[in-house]
Design an enzyme around this catalytic site. Sequence first.
Site, PDB file in Angstrom:
ATOM      1  N   TYR A  20       0.895  -1.225   0.067  1.00  0.00           N
ATOM      2  CA  TYR A  20       0.090   0.028  -0.116  1.00  0.00           C
ATOM      3  C   TYR A  20       0.836   1.244  -0.139  1.00  0.00           C
ATOM      4  CZ  TYR A  20      -3.923  -2.974   1.210  1.00  0.00           C
ATOM      5  OH  TYR A  20      -5.021  -4.174   1.352  1.00  0.00           O
ATOM      6  N   SER A  43      -5.503 -13.842   1.275  1.00  0.00           N
ATOM      7  CA  SER A  43      -6.472 -12.725   0.677  1.00  0.00           C
ATOM      8  C   SER A  43      -6.776 -13.191  -0.787  1.00  0.00           C
ATOM      9  CB  SER A  43      -5.791 -11.354   0.704  1.00  0.00           C
ATOM     10  OG  SER A  43      -6.724 -10.518   0.219  1.00  0.00           O
ATOM     11  N   LYS A  76     -23.728   8.023  -3.018  1.00  0.00           N
ATOM     12  CA  LYS A  76     -23.166   9.439  -3.449  1.00  0.00           C
ATOM     13  C   LYS A  76     -23.019   9.604  -5.069  1.00  0.00           C
ATOM     14  CE  LYS A  76     -18.274   8.831  -2.368  1.00  0.00           C
ATOM     15  NZ  LYS A  76     -17.195   9.135  -1.623  1.00  0.00           N
TER      16      LYS A  76
END
Length: 335
Positions: A54, A151, A215
Amino acid sequence: MEFRHLGRSGLVISEIAYGNWLTHGSQVEEDAAIACVHAALDAGITTFDTADVYAATRAEAVLGRALSGQRREGLEIFTKVYWPTGPGKNDTGLSRKHIMESINGSLKRLQTDYVDLYQAHRYDTATPLEETMVAFADIVHSGKAHYIGVSEWSAEQIRAAHELATELRVPLVSSQPQYSALWRVIEAEVVPTCEELGIGQIVWSPIAQGVLTGKYLPGQQPPAGSRATDDKGGANMISRWMRDDVLERVQRLQPLAAEAGLTLAQLSVAWVLQNSNVSAAIIGASRPEQVTENVKAAGVKLDAGLLKAMDEILAPVAEFDPAKTAENSPKGRVN
């Protein structure tokens, strides 16, 4: 905050976990990132998820600084290994060399002697599974990690890893897949396999990269500064849902959320937590108030009628195909 066991292990984690993918070290300035972590702590979150890749390792470093001074025993810190973290030919994958070097780098950046959970960020087709699992076992036995997880692995891959983990006497306790009311590909195969094996899900993107906040409106441009306008990776991740047929159906969830006394984001996070195999839902944030709002999904029980209505609205645009798990995994090692 409510807490759950991670699979059938003895480890208890907050059912809302805080993750810093696509934010810390890249989209969000460090002061704002640290404020979000502190908001998570104030809300009772004890579980923090990150990965070495990340923001090219910067996210781990930011999280380490944000958690500095906290009682380590009161936190559950998770990180991952697989994706490239350097230019070298061995700076990627799940070889013993990369795993052993990566755990040391992660611990240094996170300012801790151990992580509670060390996860294989993807399946490595270029490394024998036995090599990977022995390396993970050695990390656990050395005290650098307490548990291991995976993962975006398929049910078949998880089963094979669990068999080796049992032989090596190392606790493989978690799976970290994408899961939301729009992305349900784990339900057919991964969840039943993990329920059988005692493995819990720590799910990412429970609000579908922001689409399930409501949104984004059909026929309108995305709001300025939203993930759909981010050119550092966010826009690409959310693009599959930026269709008018999806956005229109998401808007039809608004009355259901209002009836339940929740925002649409809270409803969406609460929805994944209704799955008994889910141990935690990971939320991210660019502003502290987003954390404060989304943690209100903790402990919410949704009635059967509401869940049925959600399914009826979203089923025509949701993804259920278990083969789609492979879309999140590379066909060969990434260099």
